[in-house]
Design a protein around this motif. Structure first.
Motif, short mmCIF file in Angstrom:
data_model
loop_
_atom_site.label_atom_id
_atom_site.label_comp_id
_atom_site.label_asym_id
_atom_site.label_seq_id
_atom_site.Cartn_x
_atom_site.Cartn_y
_atom_site.Cartn_z
N ARG A 7 0.83 -1.28 0.05
CA ARG A 7 0.10 0.02 0.00
C ARG A 7 0.87 1.15 0.13
O ARG A 7 2.11 1.43 0.51
N LEU A 8 0.52 2.29 -0.91
CA LEU A 8 1.16 3.53 -1.06
C LEU A 8 0.70 4.41 0.31
O LEU A 8 -0.20 4.18 0.93
N ASP A 9 1.49 5.34 0.80
CA ASP A 9 1.44 6.10 1.77
C ASP A 9 0.41 7.47 1.60
O ASP A 9 -0.05 8.08 2.15
N LYS A 10 0.20 7.44 -0.03
CA LYS A 10 -1.02 8.34 -0.55
C LYS A 10 -2.00 7.53 -1.34
O LYS A 10 -1.60 6.35 -1.75
N SER A 11 -3.30 7.98 -1.38
CA SER A 11 -4.32 7.36 -2.11
C SER A 11 -4.82 8.40 -2.80
O SER A 11 -5.13 9.56 -2.30
N THR A 12 -5.79 7.97 -3.99
CA THR A 12 -6.75 8.78 -4.57
C THR A 12 -7.85 8.22 -5.08
O THR A 12 -7.97 7.18 -5.43
N ALA A 13 -8.97 8.85 -5.25
CA ALA A 13 -10.36 8.49 -5.73
C ALA A 13 -9.98 7.68 -7.22
O ALA A 13 -10.97 7.14 -7.78
N SER A 14 -9.23 8.76 -8.09
CA SER A 14 -9.05 8.56 -9.46
C SER A 14 -7.72 8.42 -9.88
O SER A 14 -6.91 9.39 -9.85
N PHE A 27 6.34 2.90 0.91
CA PHE A 27 5.62 1.71 0.57
C PHE A 27 5.43 0.93 1.66
O PHE A 27 6.34 0.66 2.32
N ASN A 28 4.09 0.72 2.21
CA ASN A 28 3.75 0.02 3.37
C ASN A 28 3.61 -1.64 2.80
O ASN A 28 2.49 -1.91 2.29
N VAL A 29 4.64 -2.31 3.20
CA VAL A 29 4.39 -3.88 2.87
C VAL A 29 3.86 -4.46 4.00
O VAL A 29 4.60 -4.70 5.05
N ILE A 30 3.00 -5.14 3.72
CA ILE A 30 2.07 -6.11 4.55
C ILE A 30 1.95 -7.30 4.37
O ILE A 30 1.81 -7.88 3.48
N LEU A 31 2.65 -8.16 5.43
CA LEU A 31 2.80 -9.48 5.40
C LEU A 31 1.78 -10.19 6.30
O LEU A 31 1.44 -9.55 7.33
N ARG A 32 1.20 -11.28 5.97
CA ARG A 32 0.31 -12.04 6.83
C ARG A 32 0.17 -13.33 6.72
O ARG A 32 0.53 -13.90 5.70
N ASN A 33 0.65 -14.11 7.72
CA ASN A 33 0.71 -15.60 8.00
C ASN A 33 -0.56 -16.13 7.85
O ASN A 33 -1.46 -15.98 8.92
N TYR A 82 2.21 -8.11 9.65
CA TYR A 82 3.49 -7.39 10.09
C TYR A 82 3.61 -6.40 8.90
O TYR A 82 3.48 -6.88 7.91
N THR A 83 3.69 -4.94 9.32
CA THR A 83 3.79 -4.05 8.19
C THR A 83 5.13 -3.49 8.30
O THR A 83 5.63 -3.07 9.35
N GLU A 84 5.84 -3.51 7.07
CA GLU A 84 7.15 -2.74 6.97
C GLU A 84 6.98 -1.57 6.23
O GLU A 84 6.92 -1.77 5.02
N PRO A 85 7.31 -0.35 6.84
CA PRO A 85 7.25 0.86 5.78
C PRO A 85 8.66 0.98 5.26
O PRO A 85 9.46 0.92 5.84
N VAL A 86 8.67 1.07 3.78
CA VAL A 86 9.74 1.13 3.22
C VAL A 86 9.84 2.32 2.44
O VAL A 86 9.05 2.86 1.60
N LYS A 87 10.67 3.41 2.85
CA LYS A 87 10.85 4.75 2.18
C LYS A 87 11.40 4.58 0.98
O LYS A 87 12.72 3.96 1.20
N TRP A 88 11.36 4.98 0.02
CA TRP A 88 12.31 5.14 -1.28
C TRP A 88 12.48 6.70 -1.43
O TRP A 88 11.75 7.49 -1.80
N SER A 122 0.85 -5.55 -8.31
CA SER A 122 1.61 -4.26 -8.78
C SER A 122 0.68 -3.12 -8.38
O SER A 122 -0.44 -3.19 -8.66
N VAL A 123 1.43 -1.98 -7.90
CA VAL A 123 0.75 -0.84 -7.57
C VAL A 123 1.38 0.42 -8.16
O VAL A 123 2.51 0.51 -8.02
N GLN A 124 0.41 1.30 -9.06
CA GLN A 124 0.94 2.16 -9.82
C GLN A 124 1.13 3.58 -9.06
O GLN A 124 0.23 3.67 -8.27
N PHE A 125 2.34 4.41 -9.18
CA PHE A 125 2.02 5.75 -8.74
C PHE A 125 2.87 6.65 -9.88
O PHE A 125 3.51 6.27 -10.84
#
Length: 128
Positions: A7-14, A27-33, A82-88, A122-125
């Motif tokens: 998930r990105l740290d920003k979102s838009t409706a369009s 980039f918030n990387v969410i892992l789930r067991n 577990y959520t790992e924030p990855v800053k680019w 894949s998530v686009q930005f």
């Protein structure tokens, strides 16, 4: 079983979100067991590999595996997340890890994450 999401740290409706010049995406990387037992995961940049690629191009401009630090092992119990924030910072991945690598230009990009053979969608930005 592992599930992974970015998930990105920003979102838009369009459409994909846009980062203005000087804004860097996280980039918030969410892992789930999703299994029934405990799982041990390396959540470092080498264990959970985040990759940024220009839309329409096959070659990555950045990956967390380049110049990643040491392992960071975590145990996830059944159903745990577990959520790992990855800053680019828009710097491109360059072998040898120079102190001043080139930066990515403006345009449309896609980010994916992979861990233990599982890939996120894949998530686009857009970078300006």
């Amino acid at each position: 079983m592992l599930s992974i999401e970015v998930r990105l740290d920003k979102s838009t409706a369009s459409g994909p979100p846009t980062y203005a010049s000087g804004q860097n995406p996280t980039f918030n990387v969410i892992l789930r067991n999703s299994g029934t037992g405990n799982c041990l995961f390396d959540v470092s940049g080498r264990g959970v590999v985040v990759t940024v690629t220009p839309v329409g191009a096959g070659s990555a401009v950045w990956t967390s595996a380049t110049c990643a630090g040491t392992k960071d092992m975590r145990v996830l119990g059944p159903g745990d997340g577990y959520t790992e924030p990855v800053k680019w910072n828009r710097q491109q991945s360059v072998a040898g890890c120079p102190s001043m690598p080139p930066t990515a230009g403006s345009g449309a990009y896609a980010v994916v994450a992979a861990a233990s053979g599982v890939n996120s969608a894949s998530v686009q930005f857009t970078l300006q």
